[in-house]
Enzyme design. Structure first.
Site, mmCIF file in Angstrom:
data_model
loop_
_atom_site.group_PDB
_atom_site.id
_atom_site.type_symbol
_atom_site.label_atom_id
_atom_site.label_comp_id
_atom_site.label_asym_id
_atom_site.label_seq_id
_atom_site.Cartn_x
_atom_site.Cartn_y
_atom_site.Cartn_z
ATOM 1 N N ILE A 1 2.881 123.053 79.741
ATOM 2 C CA ILE A 1 2.664 122.084 81.010
ATOM 3 C C ILE A 1 1.220 121.976 81.297
ATOM 4 C CG2 ILE A 1 3.208 121.646 83.301
ATOM 5 C CD1 ILE A 1 5.883 123.290 82.826
ATOM 6 N N ALA A 2 0.523 123.313 81.340
ATOM 7 C CA ALA A 2 -0.872 122.901 81.624
ATOM 8 C C ALA A 2 -1.668 124.181 81.396
ATOM 9 C CB ALA A 2 -1.173 123.001 83.193
ATOM 10 N N GLY B 1 -5.173 126.539 81.826
ATOM 11 C CA GLY B 1 -6.220 126.910 82.737
ATOM 12 C C GLY B 1 -7.073 128.132 82.225
ATOM 13 N N GLY B 2 -8.011 128.386 83.151
ATOM 14 C CA GLY B 2 -8.892 129.612 82.742
ATOM 15 C C GLY B 2 -8.329 130.838 82.645
ATOM 16 N N SER C 1 -4.534 131.320 82.295
ATOM 17 C CA SER C 1 -3.382 131.305 82.033
ATOM 18 C C SER C 1 -2.769 129.775 81.189
ATOM 19 C CB SER C 1 -2.259 131.634 83.088
ATOM 20 O OG SER C 1 -2.348 130.603 84.168
ATOM 21 N N VAL D 1 0.526 127.552 81.270
ATOM 22 C CA VAL D 1 2.047 127.450 81.803
ATOM 23 C C VAL D 1 2.827 126.677 80.989
ATOM 24 C CG1 VAL D 1 3.419 126.588 83.748
ATOM 25 C CG2 VAL D 1 1.141 127.560 84.192
ATOM 26 N N LYS E 1 4.201 131.700 82.942
ATOM 27 C CA LYS E 1 2.788 131.825 82.826
ATOM 28 C C LYS E 1 2.270 132.831 82.091
ATOM 29 C CE LYS E 1 0.419 130.670 86.516
ATOM 30 N NZ LYS E 1 -0.205 130.668 87.617
ATOM 31 N N ASP F 1 -5.976 133.055 98.472
ATOM 32 C CA ASP F 1 -6.543 131.773 97.818
ATOM 33 C C ASP F 1 -5.628 130.390 98.056
ATOM 34 O OD1 ASP F 1 -7.312 130.826 94.425
ATOM 35 O OD2 ASP F 1 -8.447 130.464 96.087
#
Length: 799
Positions: free
Chosen positions: A21-22, A24-25, A27, A29, A44, A138
């Site tokens: 799906i995506a 990132g830095g 992980s 997903v 994840k 966060d």
């Protein structure tokens, strides 16, 4: 070395990866299928750097367990976590949709009613999390998800803390995203629930204005600006924001935590008050049409079409199936109507602010919002003039947004071109100019037009009179009943052709039973035969009894019925008899006479008082269970480990530790020693010795026999490990050593042949020194001596 995972791989022998799906830095997903429960989830996969950090994995396990206890619909649920072949992973609720960041990029700033619709579920989620001792640390648009069925959820609880505690090497390391950090996170690194409320206040500021309040040349400069500067009211950037909404955001973002809104529950209460006063109706929050989820879905569709060669009907992808599964429940505030796409959080990682700043800079100008208005909520009108309170500054254009039309539900948003009060929809009056002459041929037609106009006016007058008669002209006037008794008032109302109905109202002045008036009031006109309420005093209200089921809702309803105002006390009181959340007592007490509109405080039960975990180390498991039940706790998970300081079956440690306070009926995990003491079996029959060892919980194998002068054949000589040693009963195998020793029989006086037979029966070797056929008069070794098998016995005989 672990191999890279991808679509089709099975994680933890349970979760099949379908498609990314995506990325990132920290992980990646995946959309995954839980093959055991046959449902779609978001999995994840954490980066190899984090997965190789043992302290991070341990911390993540603790945080995942804590988050899994949260059941609020505004929290992305954590279903599972683990470590498989070098890959650390989290399994979460699937939320098809996108993040607030993607919505802002796509649509721009939000109107106030949409912002409130975002805040409500997030504050509800934070209230439950803070109540369970969890702080997010966060809060930012990337971690707030909006599903395709309009549910709003908070993601990535626990991940920030796990990363922080695994990487921290000094007290000046702070986790978070620069634009949203609370001042105390920058100054000391300390956080508490109020830090989350500050960050959420910054998010609300950005949703209203399209930008964060502080922007520096570097992420660290952005973060440190809030130490010296207060957050300005959003109306200083965008017009049309209610004054009390301004005050709410300023209060939530005070630099001093003690001056801030104290809790998420209080924040949520203030949100509802501001919404009620300003008629900010709840609306469904729209999911972004361009998001990591939608892009992954389109990619899967293209791959499916390419696989079929482009022929035939469009194939349904796993994303279509997952979206359909999650859209079964209606979208409504407070209900987790669907799953969420926990993808955008992975695409916006959080870094450490320390000696080497690595903070993601999320403040950026937004794109021009595409699209058209999606409609207005109940009671709102498209194009309603924007309200400005006196202290608001004129709107400051934000790029081209100042003239843009809202693309959110409910009409124009702040700073989006709403006309000023009193001028909605007005156009400039035309300038005066001379009219052209009327042609002669038309002048005769003007006369006929005048006649028609007169006829129409007469008809309108006739219809008006008829309408008046059919409407108010034949209405009956409510009589004045002042000074009458209730029966007299009812008779007076009946006398003019109306029906009366008594209704009691509480009143501080009029005694019970006195007439207060009518509704409609005297002089008003109503339809013949209509009903007029005769208002009768019920006297001063009395505090009612607590409802039979002690429910807050029923008790508040009873208080409201008596024209009193129910108020819930800030602090609950512990009670062993009244369930948590139920009404424990009322103040003033039931039966107390009050004035109309007076407050009645509801004190809720906090359930049984917390109890301390008792000292359990050294107790047998059964005794530890009894000790926990005696104080209102229970045994949770029981694990075993070898500990040579405690005998087998005794408690080595407890979690939580002794002295920690827990709620009643909370579980306490115990670790029990597997140590076993090797019993002394020397001289026992072999079968008896084996039974004795197995009784101690040990695994037994038989070793090679040994000769022992004190232990005869068939008896046990010793064990390996030796007697009285403490060993791990789960992993240790005991070697049982038997004896092969033989006692030399008496053969003196026997014939040589008979003596030889006796010796051979004992496994000994006869040797005749003299006299082959005579009587034995001497033997060596002597009778009764213990020797090993096949030992030579020398015989001396006569003859």
């Amino acid at each position: 070395m672990s191999h890279a995972l991808g679509p089709g791989d099975l994680v933890d022998r349970r979760y099949r990866l379908e498609a990314p799906i995506a990325d990132g830095g920290m992980s990646t997903v995946y959309l995954a299928t839980d093959t055991r429960l046959d449902r779609h989830v978001a999995l994840k996969l954490l980066s190899p750097t984090l997965a190789g950090d043992n302290s991070f994995v341990s911390r993540l396990e603790l945080e995942a367990k804590s988050v899994a206890r949260l059941s609020h619909p505004g929290v992305v649920q954590v279903f599972d976590h683990g470590f498989d072949d070098g890959h650390a992973f989290l399994v979460m609720e699937l939320v098809p949709g996108g993040t607030l960041r993607e919505i802002l990029d796509e649509r721009g700033p939000m109107p106030a009613h949409v912002v409130m619709s975002v805040l409500r579920p997030i504050l509800g989620a934070l209230a439950e999390a803070h109540g369970n001792g969890l702080i997010h640390r966060d809060i930012k648009p990337e971690n707030i998800l909006v599903s395709t069925n309009n549910s709003v959820k908070l993601a990535d609880f626990g991940l920030v803390r796990a990363v922080a505690e695994s990487r921290s090497t000094s007290q000046n390391v702070v986790m978070g995203t620069a634009a949203y950090l609370a001042p105390e996170q920058i100054a000391t690194g300390d956080t508490d629930p109020r830090s989350d409320l500050y960050s959420l206040g910054i998010v609300a500021f950005e949703l209203l204005t399209g930008r964060v309040p502080f922007q520096g040349d570097t992420p660290v400069a952005t973060a440190y600006q809030r130490l010296e500067r207060p957050v300005p009211p959003p109306s200083s950037l965008v017009s049309g924001i209610p004054e009390d909404l301004d005050d709410l955001i300023v209060h939530a973002t005070e630099r001093n935590p003690d001056a801030r809104i104290s809790s998420a529950k209080d924040f949520l209460h203030r949100v509802e008050e501001v919404s009620s006063r300003n008629r900010l109706f709840h609306v469904p929050v729209p999911a972004p049409s361009s998001s990591a989820w939608s892009r992954a879905r389109e990619r899967a569709a293209r791959e499916a079409a390419a696989g079929s060669g482009g022929a035939g009907p469009k194939s349904e992808t796993v994303f279509d199936i997952a979206s359909r599964e999650s859209s079964g429940a209606p979208a409504a505030f407070g209900a987790a109507a669907g799953a969420g796409a926990a993808a955008a959080s992975a695409a916006a990682p959080t870094h450490v602010i320390g000696d080497t700043p690595q903070v993601d800079e999320t403040t950026r100008l937004q794109q021009q919002a595409p699209g058209a208005p999606l409609g207005a909520p109940p009671g709102a009108e498209q194009g309603t003039p924007t309200r400005m309170h006196p202290r608001q500054a004129p709107p400051v254009p934000y790029g081209e947004r100042a003239a843009a039309t809202s693309v959110y539900p409910g009409g124009p948003g702040p700073g989006q071109g709403a006309p000023p009060r009193g001028h909605a929809g007005q156009t400039p009056a035309p300038t005066s100019r001379s009219l052209p002459d009327v042609p002669t041929g038309l002048q005769s037609k003007r006369g006929a037009g005048c006649l028609w106009a007169i006829a129409v006016l007469v008809l309108v007058a006739i219809l008006g009179v008829a309408g008046w008669w059919l409407g108010s002209g034949r209405l009956v006037e409510v009589p004045d009943v002042s000074g009458m008794s209730v029966p007299e008032a009812s008779a007076a109302i009946a006398g003019v052709g109306l029906t009366s109905a008594e209704e009691e109202l509480y009143d501080n002045e009029a005694p019970e039973g006195d007439l207060l008036g009518t509704e409609p009031t005297a002089g008003e006109r109503v339809q013949p035969g209509g009903t007029v309420k005769v208002l009768v005093s019920a006297g001063q209200p009395v505090v009612p009894d607590i409802s039979a089921d002690r429910s807050r809702e029923a008790t508040e309803a009873a208080i409201n019925e008596r024209s009193l105002v129910p108020v819930v006390a800030e602090k609950a009181r512990f009670s062993n008899d009244v369930p948590e959340g139920a009404v424990l007592e009322l103040s003033p007490a039931p039966g107390t006479t009050l004035g109309v509109g007076d407050e009645v405080k509801l004190v809720l039960s906090g359930g049984p008082a917390p109890v301390d975990v008792p000292e359990l180390v050294g107790l047998a498991l059964s005794d530890a269970r009894e000790a926990l039940e005696a104080v209102g706790l229970r045994v949770g998970n029981v694990t075993e480990e070898f500990d040579d300081s405690q005998p087998g079956g005794s408690v080595v440690s407890s979690d939580p530790s002794p002295g920690e306070a827990l709620r009643a009926n909370s579980p306490v995990s115990l670790t029990v020693s597997t140590a076993a003491r090797v019993p002394d079996i020397r001289g026992m029959d072999m079968d008896e010795a084996r039974a004795e060892l197995e009784k101690a919980g040990l695994t037994v194998v038989e070793g090679p026999a040994e000769t022992d002068e004190d232990v005869l054949d068939g008896k046990a000589v010793r064990t390996e490990p030796s007697a009285d040693e403490l060993v791990d009963a789960k992993t240790t195998t005991i070697r049982l050593i038997p004896s092969n020793s033989v006692r030399v029989p008496m053969v003196l006086g026997d014939t040589v042949g008979s003596a030889s037979d006796k010796l051979r029966e004992r496994g000994l070797r006869p040797k005749v020194d003299s006299g082959r056929n005579g009587v034995v008069y001497g033997q060596n070794p002597l009778p009764g001596r213990v020797v090993g098998p096949d030992t030579e016995v020398r015989l001396s005989a006569l003859g």
